[in-house]
Design an enzyme around this catalytic site. Sequence first.
Site, PDB file in Angstrom:
ATOM      1  N   LYS A   1      30.004 -13.182 109.880  1.00  9.94           N
ATOM      2  CA  LYS A   1      28.588 -12.815 109.860  1.00  9.94           C
ATOM      3  C   LYS A   1      28.523 -11.318 109.595  1.00  9.94           C
ATOM      4  O   LYS A   1      28.790 -10.499 110.472  1.00  9.94           O
ATOM      5  CB  LYS A   1      27.917 -13.153 111.192  1.00  9.94           C
TER       6      LYS A   1
ATOM      7  N   CYS B   1      50.385  22.416 138.239  1.00  8.50           N
ATOM      8  CA  CYS B   1      49.261  21.485 138.377  1.00  8.50           C
ATOM      9  C   CYS B   1      49.773  20.093 138.752  1.00  8.50           C
ATOM     10  O   CYS B   1      50.592  19.519 138.044  1.00  8.50           O
ATOM     11  CB  CYS B   1      48.487  21.423 137.067  1.00  8.50           C
TER      12      CYS B   1
HETATM   13  S1  IVH Z   1      23.289 -17.863 106.281  1.00  8.20           S
HETATM   14  C1  IVH Z   1      19.968 -20.693 106.613  1.00  8.20           C
HETATM   15  N1  IVH Z   1      25.593 -16.619 106.230  1.00  8.20           N
HETATM   16  O1  IVH Z   1      22.520 -13.387 109.438  1.00  8.20           O
HETATM   17  C2  IVH Z   1      21.065 -19.720 106.718  1.00  8.20           C
HETATM   18  N2  IVH Z   1      23.709 -15.467 107.085  1.00  8.20           N
HETATM   19  O2  IVH Z   1      20.280 -14.727 111.314  1.00  8.20           O
HETATM   20  C3  IVH Z   1      20.645 -18.338 106.490  1.00  8.20           C
HETATM   21  N3  IVH Z   1      24.177 -13.154 107.772  1.00  8.20           N
HETATM   22  O3  IVH Z   1      19.607 -12.234 108.244  1.00  8.20           O
HETATM   23  C4  IVH Z   1      21.677 -17.305 106.646  1.00  8.20           C
HETATM   24  N4  IVH Z   1      26.316 -13.143 107.243  1.00  8.20           N
HETATM   25  O4  IVH Z   1      21.509 -11.576 106.823  1.00  8.20           O
HETATM   26  C5  IVH Z   1      24.308 -16.538 106.560  1.00  8.20           C
HETATM   27  N5  IVH Z   1      27.694 -15.605 106.089  1.00  8.20           N
HETATM   28  C6  IVH Z   1      26.405 -15.544 106.407  1.00  8.20           C
HETATM   29  C7  IVH Z   1      25.831 -14.372 106.955  1.00  8.20           C
HETATM   30  C8  IVH Z   1      24.474 -14.387 107.282  1.00  8.20           C
HETATM   31  C9  IVH Z   1      25.314 -12.430 107.728  1.00  8.20           C
HETATM   32  C10 IVH Z   1      22.885 -12.670 108.309  1.00  8.20           C
HETATM   33  C11 IVH Z   1      21.742 -12.834 107.361  1.00  8.20           C
HETATM   34  C12 IVH Z   1      20.575 -13.233 108.179  1.00  8.20           C
HETATM   35  C13 IVH Z   1      21.129 -13.435 109.530  1.00  8.20           C
HETATM   36  C14 IVH Z   1      20.734 -14.799 110.029  1.00  8.20           C
END
Ligand code: IVH
Length: 710
Positions: free
Chosen positions: A115, A450
């Site tokens: 993520k 010390c």
């Molecule tokens: S999928 C329906 N994949 O996480 C699925 N999101 O809360 C939509 N993000 O704002 C998102 N890495 O910017 C997905 N590998 C990844 C991701 C990712 C970061 C962020 C994305 C979004 C948030 C979702």
Amino acid sequence: MTESARKRLDELKGLIDNANYRYHVLDEPEVPDAVFDGWMRELLEIEAAHPGWVTADSPSRRVGATASGAFEPVAHAMPMLSLGNAFSDEEVRDFVLRIEDELGVRAPDFSVEPKIDGLAISLRYERGVLVSGATRGDGETGENVTENLRTIASVPLRLRGLDAAVLEVRGEVFMPRQGFEQFNRAALEAGQKPLANPRNGAAGSLRQLDPAVTARRPLAFFAYGVGVVEGWTLPAKHSQTMAQLRELGFKVSPEVAMASGTEGLLAYFARIGALRDGLDYDIDGVVYKLDDYAQQKAMGFVSRAPRWALAHKFPAEEQLTTVEAIDVQVGRTGALTPVARLAPVQVAGVTVTNATLHNAEQIARLDVRIGDTVVVRRAGDVIPEVVRVLPDRRPMQSNGSPLHEPYRFPDVCPVCGSATQAVQRVVRQTKAGVELGEGAAIICTGGLFCSAQRKQALIHFASRKAMDIEGLGEQLIDDLVELGFVTSLSDLYRLSLDDLLEMRRRADERDGTVPETVKQGKVATRWAENLLASIAASRSTRLERLLFALGIRDVGESTAKLLAKYFGSLDRLMQADADTLQGIPDIGPVVAANITGFFAESHNRDVIAGLRGAGVEWPESEPQRAEDGPLAGQTFVLTGALQAFTRDEAAARLESLGAKVASSVSKKTSVVVAGEAAGSKLEKAKQLGVAVWDETALQQLFDEHGAGGG
Ligand code: IVH
């Protein structure tokens, strides 16, 4: 009404500067973007009407010629959803069970992905060409940042081999860590404000009104999915789509993988967690996505999040807490480290009550005071640190001034009361001089005196290359110090057999151990007799060993040898001033100051007197004077690459002839020897009118003086 327009302009400048500061520097935006954009638009309008009012410090000067002052809203044709979060294994298990129950499958396949901690972006391609790009915004409506996105190298402007009517590609814009660090180094060098963190850097960069500014920021894009698709048939699985996206020219995180069932997901979470610190981009968890689109469809959505995907988050690495006190710890090497005592707070899964403030400079930079609300960070295995202070939450007096004064670093050691001293951190000592680390360390000059440094000092003193006291290891030293048998180095030489046996008895008592010998009604004395013999043997030593053993900062074995050779006697060395010391090859200002500082401290002189009183002795000799050689009094600087010898070899030969070899050019330099590709030192020599030789001249000199053999 020019008067009120003028007033409004000043007001806007203040508001915009403040908002920029909070957003870009403090990472704590206070006003909504729309308000900020409105101010900017208003400011540009006033300046357009009164070009004479545009000052050099106007926020509009950050704006390029084509800047609009705001980004248009873009409605997403297909909403950009959010993800449900999980923070525990339990929640992941529930997520998988829900899917298994509902779909009647066992251990379904998931695409598992890091993520990425950046900014969600949707890129719209029509007939294979990038036509627009927008931020996520509230999921329904984002901001049009197309021109800024075009500056990112990993955003394809045209798809490779696809001209479908519409393809929306979704993913994350981020600032790679390496680029972030490089950018901040350059910013600091140029006296500009550094970016607070990579995420903030990415967000701020995309929001630049001038795409030329964005273009200079190191940004990248990872694709992780698609939105609207027209005129193209998607594969049956998300993982296949990801493979297609790669072929179309997108970057996808190399850590994207497949896993099945709860165990598979948790194993991936653990693997990425371990990898996290080594990645070149920040991540805040992993994302699990059911791979099969038919299965995704069957699971559907609740409110704005898919039921087929889950974000498994790492515990937050930054939290807010308050500073209850600021203490200073003295390390075993004498370095003073300030520590913030904090109201307990959970950070990245553990309770944090202390955080390092690193050094006096850091305290001054942060301006941390007692009572302050601070951001603490604990990343990976790193010790928690105070990242920044929230100045608005500082406790104030009724008269409006802060309740607490700026913190003052103590000028005496909190452990032993000796003076503290700022020293440059020596990273490495080379022939060319010392390489200095960033910033000064504050150290306690108490050294051997010390108690915080006592054990370390004794371990070093007894070590093989120092006084070489066999059998006096760390455990024994710990016991001797802790049980009060040794407080200074000379105490070692006053230990009796009875002392050692008594110490062992008390140590056993303390640890609750009953040695075999005691059970048998005997007392083991052999170890103590042997130790006393090796302590006694160490009484006759050599000056270089003693100098090394004293543990003078930055005086290693080779410097100790050099000092012994040049001075021949301890008294002569103790009387030497910094200039005399710097007259010795390889001794620069930092080491010279450490040596004079050491002997200036009366505690240290007492230690030496104590050792002499305890019968420690060494042969003394005549000093070796540099004036003895044929090149005495001359200073050479070597620069560029030499052919016939390395610079170290050339320096050694020059020194053997009595010359001093320095690392920088000054008026006092006699000769600069310039090899291949000589740079700034050669320039400086020319500027100062210092004689410049080539390698042949140096070779001739060696031939004349018969120093050719090295
Ligand atoms: S999928 C329906 N994949 O996480 C699925 N999101 O809360 C939509 N993000 O704002 C998102 N890495 O910017 C997905 N590998 C990844 C991701 C990712 C970061 C962020 C994305 C979004 C948030 C979702």
